[in-house]
Design a protein around this motif. Structure first.
Motif, PDB file in Angstrom:
ATOM      1  N   GLU B  18      -9.277  18.739 -34.849  1.00 56.15           N
ATOM      2  CA  GLU B  18      -9.852  19.235 -33.614  1.00 56.15           C
ATOM      3  C   GLU B  18     -11.124  19.973 -34.006  1.00 56.15           C
ATOM      4  OE1 GLU B  18      -8.337  19.660 -30.230  1.00 56.15           O
ATOM      5  OE2 GLU B  18      -7.623  17.735 -30.998  1.00 56.15           O
ATOM      6  N   ASN B  19     -12.232  19.592 -33.423  1.00 59.25           N
ATOM      7  CA  ASN B  19     -13.444  20.321 -33.764  1.00 59.25           C
ATOM      8  C   ASN B  19     -13.453  21.693 -33.119  1.00 59.25           C
ATOM      9  OD1 ASN B  19     -14.415  18.286 -35.316  1.00 59.25           O
ATOM     10  ND2 ASN B  19     -15.373  17.241 -33.596  1.00 59.25           N
ATOM     11  N   GLY B  20     -12.643  21.806 -32.098  1.00 60.90           N
ATOM     12  CA  GLY B  20     -12.610  23.013 -31.277  1.00 60.90           C
ATOM     13  C   GLY B  20     -12.649  24.317 -32.041  1.00 60.90           C
ATOM     14  N   PRO B  21     -11.623  24.613 -32.840  1.00 59.30           N
ATOM     15  CA  PRO B  21     -11.572  25.939 -33.456  1.00 59.30           C
ATOM     16  C   PRO B  21     -12.797  26.236 -34.308  1.00 59.30           C
ATOM     17  CG  PRO B  21      -9.863  24.488 -34.336  1.00 59.30           C
ATOM     18  CD  PRO B  21     -10.468  23.806 -33.159  1.00 59.30           C
ATOM     19  N   TYR B  22     -13.328  25.216 -34.952  1.00 59.97           N
ATOM     20  CA  TYR B  22     -14.473  25.430 -35.846  1.00 59.97           C
ATOM     21  C   TYR B  22     -15.720  25.754 -35.049  1.00 59.97           C
ATOM     22  CZ  TYR B  22     -11.181  23.449 -39.094  1.00 59.97           C
ATOM     23  OH  TYR B  22     -10.061  23.225 -39.838  1.00 59.97           O
ATOM     24  N   LEU B  23     -15.974  24.910 -34.057  1.00 59.99           N
ATOM     25  CA  LEU B  23     -17.162  25.080 -33.234  1.00 59.99           C
ATOM     26  C   LEU B  23     -17.071  26.380 -32.445  1.00 59.99           C
ATOM     27  CD1 LEU B  23     -19.699  23.497 -32.808  1.00 59.99           C
ATOM     28  CD2 LEU B  23     -18.645  22.340 -30.864  1.00 59.99           C
ATOM     29  N   GLU B  24     -15.906  26.612 -31.894  1.00 57.13           N
ATOM     30  CA  GLU B  24     -15.654  27.825 -31.122  1.00 57.13           C
ATOM     31  C   GLU B  24     -15.891  29.068 -31.973  1.00 57.13           C
ATOM     32  OE1 GLU B  24     -11.561  28.735 -29.420  1.00 57.13           O
ATOM     33  OE2 GLU B  24     -12.157  26.808 -28.506  1.00 57.13           O
ATOM     34  N   LYS B  25     -15.291  29.045 -33.151  1.00 59.81           N
ATOM     35  CA  LYS B  25     -15.447  30.190 -34.057  1.00 59.81           C
ATOM     36  C   LYS B  25     -16.913  30.372 -34.409  1.00 59.81           C
ATOM     37  CE  LYS B  25     -11.241  31.736 -35.138  1.00 59.81           C
ATOM     38  NZ  LYS B  25     -10.236  30.715 -35.322  1.00 59.81           N
ATOM     39  N   PHE B  26     -17.595  29.240 -34.587  1.00 62.46           N
ATOM     40  CA  PHE B  26     -19.000  29.342 -34.962  1.00 62.46           C
ATOM     41  C   PHE B  26     -19.814  29.965 -33.839  1.00 62.46           C
ATOM     42  CE2 PHE B  26     -23.380  27.902 -35.370  1.00 62.46           C
ATOM     43  CZ  PHE B  26     -23.654  28.346 -36.662  1.00 62.46           C
ATOM     44  N   GLU B  27     -19.530  29.532 -32.637  1.00 63.90           N
ATOM     45  CA  GLU B  27     -20.301  30.060 -31.502  1.00 63.90           C
ATOM     46  C   GLU B  27     -20.111  31.569 -31.356  1.00 63.90           C
ATOM     47  OE1 GLU B  27     -19.064  27.278 -28.561  1.00 63.90           O
ATOM     48  OE2 GLU B  27     -20.660  25.850 -29.092  1.00 63.90           O
ATOM     49  N   GLN B  28     -18.899  32.029 -31.637  1.00 66.57           N
ATOM     50  CA  GLN B  28     -18.679  33.479 -31.626  1.00 66.57           C
ATOM     51  C   GLN B  28     -19.461  34.152 -32.744  1.00 66.57           C
ATOM     52  OE1 GLN B  28     -14.496  34.119 -32.135  1.00 66.57           O
ATOM     53  NE2 GLN B  28     -14.000  32.940 -30.292  1.00 66.57           N
ATOM     54  N   PHE B  29     -19.310  33.581 -33.922  1.00 70.53           N
ATOM     55  CA  PHE B  29     -19.912  34.183 -35.110  1.00 70.53           C
ATOM     56  C   PHE B  29     -21.443  34.221 -35.005  1.00 70.53           C
ATOM     57  CE2 PHE B  29     -21.766  32.732 -39.293  1.00 70.53           C
ATOM     58  CZ  PHE B  29     -21.912  34.005 -39.816  1.00 70.53           C
ATOM     59  N   GLU B  30     -21.996  33.151 -34.478  1.00 68.30           N
ATOM     60  CA  GLU B  30     -23.438  32.982 -34.357  1.00 68.30           C
ATOM     61  C   GLU B  30     -24.083  34.160 -33.639  1.00 68.30           C
ATOM     62  OE1 GLU B  30     -24.205  29.615 -31.921  1.00 68.30           O
ATOM     63  OE2 GLU B  30     -26.295  29.432 -32.534  1.00 68.30           O
ATOM     64  N   LYS B  31     -23.383  34.681 -32.639  1.00 69.14           N
ATOM     65  CA  LYS B  31     -23.942  35.779 -31.836  1.00 69.14           C
ATOM     66  C   LYS B  31     -24.204  37.014 -32.692  1.00 69.14           C
ATOM     67  CE  LYS B  31     -21.382  34.240 -27.842  1.00 69.14           C
ATOM     68  NZ  LYS B  31     -19.972  34.377 -27.484  1.00 69.14           N
ATOM     69  N   SER B  32     -23.314  37.235 -33.655  1.00 68.68           N
ATOM     70  CA  SER B  32     -23.451  38.456 -34.449  1.00 68.68           C
ATOM     71  C   SER B  32     -24.101  38.204 -35.809  1.00 68.68           C
ATOM     72  CB  SER B  32     -22.069  39.085 -34.659  1.00 68.68           C
ATOM     73  OG  SER B  32     -21.278  38.169 -35.396  1.00 68.68           O
ATOM     74  N   ALA B  33     -24.320  36.926 -36.137  1.00 66.47           N
ATOM     75  CA  ALA B  33     -24.819  36.593 -37.471  1.00 66.47           C
ATOM     76  C   ALA B  33     -26.179  37.222 -37.718  1.00 66.47           C
ATOM     77  CB  ALA B  33     -24.903  35.083 -37.640  1.00 66.47           C
ATOM     78  N   LYS B  34     -26.293  37.866 -38.900  1.00 67.20           N
ATOM     79  CA  LYS B  34     -27.574  38.479 -39.245  1.00 67.20           C
ATOM     80  C   LYS B  34     -28.356  37.533 -40.162  1.00 67.20           C
ATOM     81  CE  LYS B  34     -25.233  42.306 -40.516  1.00 67.20           C
ATOM     82  NZ  LYS B  34     -23.971  42.376 -39.809  1.00 67.20           N
ATOM     83  N   GLY B  35     -29.560  37.941 -40.495  1.00 63.69           N
ATOM     84  CA  GLY B  35     -30.325  37.161 -41.460  1.00 63.69           C
ATOM     85  C   GLY B  35     -31.503  36.447 -40.821  1.00 63.69           C
TER      86      GLY B  35
END
Ligand SMILES: Nc1ncnc2c1ncn2[C@@H]1O[C@H](COP(=O)(O)OP(=O)(O)OP(=O)(O)O)[C@@H](O)[C@H]1O
Ligand SMILES: [Mg+2]
Lengths: 256, 457
Positions: B18-35
């Protein structure tokens, strides 16, 4: 009379579907040097292998008494610790096992078996260096993995070097002379002679009487098709060289 | 013997997860990702490559022998915040290489742990620091190399790492600098939940004529079925001398995926070792690009497996320029029902004349139930080259055992000597002496724990 070091009685052995030794009789006493000669495939190495304890042979008859013990009952390592040594016709390369480590392990096994204290690394090195001198062995033999990348002649020399370190009671040399150049042959023979004592013995398998000029045998035996067909003194080797096996064997078959 | 095998062109089109958990997690993470923005762009590309590629399956030629379905089935729990476990530097003392002098960077579940780390005095200009910090302080230098060697478009795990990595090491040696003591990177997992995933990301750059030794050591304080997915990019400039050692000693429940993407320039001399002892399933990809003329590299590896472990090494050695030498030596010692996999591809580009490529993979089976799969692949587009490969799968050499016994050494000891020797062939290639000694010790201990030594008799 002193107890023989080795007494082989009517030994028959073979591999699956094939009889190789067909009743061997041989007695070796302390202080003696015996030579065994015989054509290719006559069973010389088979005899040596069975004495050293290689498995894969069926013993179909006879017995072998070594210093009063039933030799065939012992594991190869027990035989070695009891002082039996085989210089292999084809020494095995063991990459990754350091020669010093190997030789020290072997030497200490034998000492432990005799109830002697083991030598530590330093003591062993001192001892082994002195042995190296006797045989003119290059230092790097010790640093390299066992026989690894050694030339044919170097391997043979290494066998005799091991023999000098382990000081066997009965040394069986299986064609140690083949592959040696003339200088190496002399060094090896000289070494073998230096190691000779009244309480040990040597069984020398060879194709060439040349070796027997340097290691002078008390007895020469002709092994032919799994049997000792003739035994004699050192002059038998000369006779063999002159006449070849066929004639000798023929004569043996028709007793004079 | 030379055989030619070409890579199958078709890639099975099969996202099994399921791509879901990966993509979902990424979309959450992306918001806070620094750099920097270019890093974020790479992360986005990473997640989209990952969704496209999906986890490889057994139908994939490069994954024929290693089933990663158990990884795909794990809940995906990337560790996005540093763990506050508060374990101390003292606890690190239990791990292999603990006594080694030199700089040490420690990462806990993929996050840099400054309090556990220590950097020794270094020559002027040499950088040994966390990649996270380097992205802020040395952006230009990092940008020159990061993401350029490990390809996210062809490797799903590299793609996943690129999307989610939190930290890792940055090591940079300017031209001519020499760091004598080995630099140790220690990755500790403290995961207490299955599926906890760390994505260490490392960049090691040894510029022209510099010299360095780097150890990547993966260990754990966990019994969970966690997942380590690491990527290291390694660059050796002209004439650089680099020794790199990856030591994998994860927990027996863990899954370990690692990629070492290396780029070697003219006349460099690199040796990279991979030692695999732990993990339920481990796979190490080594991609080595021999990009300059007249260079020499050694890829050296040892895997010990038991129980139901699987250790997989996959490598592509690409000779792109003439007069390059590459030598691969991999030995596996496999007990119980375990499995070893070796897949080595040598690719000689047109014009890479006088290439000398050698590959050997030897497997020692200590049990009838152990299996080894070995697959050499030579792809040669130049005519004046020397390429050899050899593979063996076997038991201990009976002749050698008899020889040792005939010298008074007991059967059991003879067998152990030969097994150690088999491991020793590989360990002896480690140039850094304290490292070699430590390895000897730990491998010896592990082999002694093996009760399977007598099984073939
Ligand atoms: N394990 C074995 N399996 C099958 N045949 C064997 C085996 N060992 C020995 N033989 C056979 O037994 C015979 C005797 O072999 P052996 O090696 O003892 O001869 P040899 O006298 O030492 O010969 P050479 O002078 O060539 O060294 C040969 O025909 C050989 O092929
Ligand atoms: Mg013979």
């Amino acid at each position: 009379m002193t107890q023989p070091i080795l007494a082989i009685q009517n030994l028959s052995a073979g591999v699956e579907g094939r009889q190789i030794l067909k009743g061997i009789n041989l007695v070796i006493r302390p202080g003696e040097v015996h030579a065994v000669m015989g054509p290719n495939g006559s069973g010389k190495s088979t005899l040596a292998s069975i004495l050293a304890g290689r498995d894969g042979y069926n013993i179909t008859g006879g017995e072998v008494i070594y210093c009063g013990k039933d030799l065939l009952e012992l594991d190869p390592e027990e035989r070695a610790r009891e002082g039996l040594f085989l210089a292999f016709q084809y020494p095995v390369e063991i990459p990754g096992v350091n020669s010093t480590y190997f030789l020290k392990a072997a030497y200490n096994e034998i000492r432990r078996h005799r109830g002697q204290p083991e030598l530590d690394a330093m003591e062993f090195l001192t001892f082994v260096k002195e042995r190296m001198k006797i045989l003119n062995v290059p230092e790097d033999f010790l640093k390299r993995p066992v026989n690894h990348g050694f030339s044919g002649g170097e391997k043979k020399r290494n066998e005799i070097f091991q023999m000098a370190v382990l000081e066997p009671k009965l040394a069986i040399l299986d064609e140690t002379d083949s592959g040696l150049d003339i200088d190496a042959l002399k060094i090896v023979a000289l070494g073998v002679n230096k190691l000779k004592r009244p309480d040990n013995a040597q069984l020398v398998i060879t194709h060439y009487q040349r070796l027997l000029n340097f290691i002078v045998p008390d007895f020469v035996h002709v092994l032919y098709d799994g049997r000792i067909v003739r035994s004699g003194g050192k002059e038998l080797a000369l006779e063999l060289e002159e006449k070849g096996y066929e004639l000798i064997v023929h004569r043996a078959a028709v007793p004079a | 013997m030379v055989t030619m095998e070409t890579k199958p062109a078709v890639k099975p089109n099969q996202p099994t997860m399921e791509n879901g958990p990966y993509l979902e997690k990424f979309e959450q993470f992306e918001k806070s990702a620094k750099g920097p923005a270019w890093v974020l762009a790479a992360r986005k590309a990473g997640i989209s490559h990952f969704t496209e590629l999906g986890f490889p399956t057994l139908q994939d030629e490069d994954w024929r022998f290693t089933n990663v379905a158990p990884i795909a089935k794990l809940p995906f729990k990337p560790v996005l915040e540093p763990t506050r476990d508060g374990f101390t530097a003292k606890e690190l003392g239990q791990f292999t290489f603990a006594g080694l002098a030199g700089s040490k960077l420690v990462f806990v579940n993929g996050h840099f742990a400054p309090k556990l780390s220590s950097v020794a005095e270094l020559p002027d200009g040499v950088k040994v620091m966390s990649l996270g910090a380097a992205l802020a302080s040395d952006t230009a230098l990092v940008e020159k190399h990061l993401f350029r060697h490990a390809r996210a478009d062809t490797n799903a795990f590299t793609a996943l790492n690129t999307a989610f990595f939190q930290d890792g090491a940055f090591i940079h040696l300017p031209a001519g600098k020499i760091v004598a003591e080995p630099i140790q990177l220690l990755y500790v997992s403290t995961a207490n939940e299955n599926g906890t995933t760390a994505h260490p990301r490392n960049l090691i750059v040894a510029e022209q004529g510099s010299q360095v030794t780097v150890i990547e050591s993966f260990v754990s304080l966990s019994d969970a079925a966690y997942f380590t997915n690491s990527v290291t990019e390694l660059v050796a400039g002209d004439n650089a001398v680099v020794e790199h050692l990856k030591f994998q000693d994860e927990s027996q429940q863990a899954f370990h995926l690692a990629t070492v993407a290396a780029h070697f320039d003219r006349a460099s001399n690199v040796v990279t070792h991979s030692i695999a002892l732990g993990a339920k399933l481990s796979r190490t990809n080594i991609y080595a690009t021999l990009a300059g003329e007249g260079l020499e590299c050694i890829l050296n590896g040892l895997y010990l497996t038991r129980g139901e472990q699987l250790a997989d090494h996959y490598m592509i050695v690409e000779h792109a320029q003439p007069h390059g030498a590459s030598h691969e030596y991999f030995n596996g010692i496999l007990a119980d029902k375990s499995k070893g996999v070796f897949h080595g591809r040598i690719l000689v580009r047109p014009g890479a004349q006088k290439t000398d490529a050698k590959q050997t993979n030897k497997n020692l089976l200590l049990s009838d139930d152990a299996t080894a799969n070995t697959k050499p692949q030579l792809e040669i587009y130049a005519d004046d080259v020397k390429c050899t490969h050899g593979a063996t799968i076997g038991q201990l050499d009976d002749e050698a055992i008899f020889y040792l016994r005939a010298r008074g050494i007991a059967l059991e000891k003879a067998r152990r000597m030969l097994i150690h020797a088999f491991a020793g062939e590989i360990i002896d290639r480690v140039r850094c002496e304290p490292l070699r000694e430590e390895l000897n010790k730990v491998v010896w201990d592990r082999l002694e724990q093996n009760e399977q030594v007598t099984v073939n008799r």
